[in-house]
Write an enzyme that holds these catalytic residues in place. Structure first.
Site, mmCIF file in Angstrom:
data_model
loop_
_atom_site.group_PDB
_atom_site.id
_atom_site.type_symbol
_atom_site.label_atom_id
_atom_site.label_comp_id
_atom_site.label_asym_id
_atom_site.label_seq_id
_atom_site.Cartn_x
_atom_site.Cartn_y
_atom_site.Cartn_z
ATOM 1 C CB SER A 67 -0.909 0.024 1.233
ATOM 2 O OG SER A 67 -1.689 -1.135 1.294
HETATM 3 N N1 SAH Z 1 -1.304 -3.616 3.278
HETATM 4 C C1 SAH Z 1 -0.715 -4.567 2.365
HETATM 5 C C2 SAH Z 1 -1.460 -4.500 1.075
HETATM 6 C C3 SAH Z 1 -1.360 -5.696 0.251
HETATM 7 S S1 SAH Z 1 -2.397 -5.654 -1.201
HETATM 8 C C4 SAH Z 1 0.739 -4.210 2.222
HETATM 9 O O1 SAH Z 1 1.101 -3.115 2.681
HETATM 10 O O2 SAH Z 1 1.533 -4.984 1.692
HETATM 11 C C5 SAH Z 1 -3.858 -6.408 -0.617
HETATM 12 C C6 SAH Z 1 -3.740 -7.823 -0.171
HETATM 13 O O3 SAH Z 1 -5.054 -8.320 0.060
HETATM 14 C C7 SAH Z 1 -3.093 -8.773 -1.177
HETATM 15 O O4 SAH Z 1 -1.973 -9.372 -0.600
HETATM 16 C C8 SAH Z 1 -4.201 -9.795 -1.474
HETATM 17 O O5 SAH Z 1 -3.710 -11.103 -1.670
HETATM 18 C C9 SAH Z 1 -5.044 -9.698 -0.225
HETATM 19 N N2 SAH Z 1 -6.421 -10.181 -0.370
HETATM 20 C C10 SAH Z 1 -7.299 -9.991 -1.390
HETATM 21 N N3 SAH Z 1 -8.466 -10.602 -1.146
HETATM 22 C C11 SAH Z 1 -8.340 -11.189 0.084
HETATM 23 C C12 SAH Z 1 -9.204 -11.987 0.881
HETATM 24 N N4 SAH Z 1 -10.457 -12.319 0.514
HETATM 25 N N5 SAH Z 1 -8.734 -12.420 2.071
HETATM 26 C C13 SAH Z 1 -7.475 -12.118 2.493
HETATM 27 N N6 SAH Z 1 -6.623 -11.383 1.773
HETATM 28 C C14 SAH Z 1 -7.042 -10.911 0.579
#
Ligand code: SAH
Length: 217
Positions: A67
Site C-alpha cells: 500500500s
Molecule cells: N497492506 C498490504 C497490502 C497488500 S495488497 C501491504 O502493505 O503490503 C492487498 C492484499 O489483500 C493482497 O496481498 C491480497 O492477496 C489480499 N487479499 C485480497 N483478497 C483477500 C481476501 N479475501 N482475504 C485475504 N486477503 C485478501
C-alpha cells in the site's frame, strides 16, 4: 542481511516522506512516528528498495501491491480517531508493511492473507523486526475470524464490491470497519457499530486491489 546502509533508505529520504504526509494533512504524531520507524524497504524486493520511501504503491508479486504510505497513514489516523483500538482484524496483510505500522498503534492484531507465499514472507519479515503482537493466518478475509471476534477495528487493504455484512457482525460495540469499497471506482469507507446501528461514512476515493474470494496456495 542488512540493507540499512544503502543511501536511498537514509534518514533524509524517510524524512522527506514524513514531510509529504504532513503536507497531505496527516497530523497524528504516533502515526508519523510509526511510518518514520518502520523500514519500508525491507518489505519490497531489493530491486525496488530505492523507491521504497516514495509515496506510491509498489509491486510485491502475485499481482498485489504494497500500500501507498499516504493511504496507510490515513487509515491509521482514522483507526486512532476515537482512542487506541485493542483488538484488530486486518484483511489482506500482503507484505506485512501495514501490519507492522499498525502493530505499534494497537494492542493486538489478527491478520488474514489469502496468498500463501505472501503470508509466509510477511511472517518472516515481522519476526525479523521482532513484531510480536500479530497473529497471521492463511485464509479468506471475507469470512473474518469468528473465533477471535469481536474486534474494535477491522481494517482491509483490498476492496470488496460491497460491505460484507458478516464482517460487521464481528465488530465490538463502538467498533469500526475501515475498508475500500467498490469496483473500478472505490471509496475508502468507515462503518461504526453505534448503539443506533451501523453508521457509514465515505472518506475519500482510493485505489486498492480487489478483494478476492477463496485462498491461493
Ligand atoms: N497492506 C498490504 C497490502 C497488500 S495488497 C501491504 O502493505 O503490503 C492487498 C492484499 O489483500 C493482497 O496481498 C491480497 O492477496 C489480499 N487479499 C485480497 N483478497 C483477500 C481476501 N479475501 N482475504 C485475504 N486477503 C485478501
Amino acid at each position: 542481511m542488512s540493507r540499512q546502509g544503502i543511501g536511498m533508505t537514509s534518514q533524509r529520504t524517510r524524512e522527506r516522506l514524513i514531510q509529504r504526509l504532513m503536507d497531505q494533512g496527516i497530523t497524528r504524531f504516533e502515526v508519523l512516528e510509526a511510518i518514520r520507524s518502520v523500514p519500508r524497504h525491507l518489505f519490497v524486493d531489493e530491486a525496488l528498495a530505492h523507491r521504497s520511501y516514495e509515496d506510491t504503491a509498489l509491486p510485491i508479486g502475485y499481482g498485489q501491491t504494497l500500500s501507498q504510505p499516504y493511504v496507510v497513514a490515513k487509515m491509521s489516523e482514522l483507526a486512532l480517531a476515537h482512542g487506541r483500538p485493542k483488538k484488530v482484524l486486518e484483511l489482506g496483510s500482503g507484505s506485512g508493511y501495514q501490519t507492522a505500522i499498525l502493530a505499534s498503534l494497537v494492542d493486538e492484531i489478527c491478520a488474514i492473507e489469502r496468498i500463501k507465499p505472501l503470508l509466509d514472507r510477511a511472517r518472516r519479515q515481522l519476526r525479523e523486526l521482532r513484531v510480536r503482537n500479530v497473529r497471521l493466518r492463511h485464509g479468506d478475509g471475507l469470512d473474518g475470524w469468528p473465533s477471535e471476534a469481536p474486534f474494535d477495528l477491522i481494517l482491509a487493504a483490498a476492496a470488496p464490491e460491497h460491505i460484507p455484512s458478516g464482517l460487521l457482525e464481528q465488530l465490538a460495540p463502538g467498533g469500526r470497519l475501515i475498508m475500500p469499497v467498490g469496483g473500478r471506482r472505490q471509496q475508502l469507507t468507515m462503518v461504526t457499530a453505534s448503539p443506533e446501528g451501523y453508521v457509514e461514512e465515505v472518506i475519500e476515493e482510493v485505489n486498492f486491489v480487489p478483494m478476492v474470494r477463496g485462498v491461493r496456495r
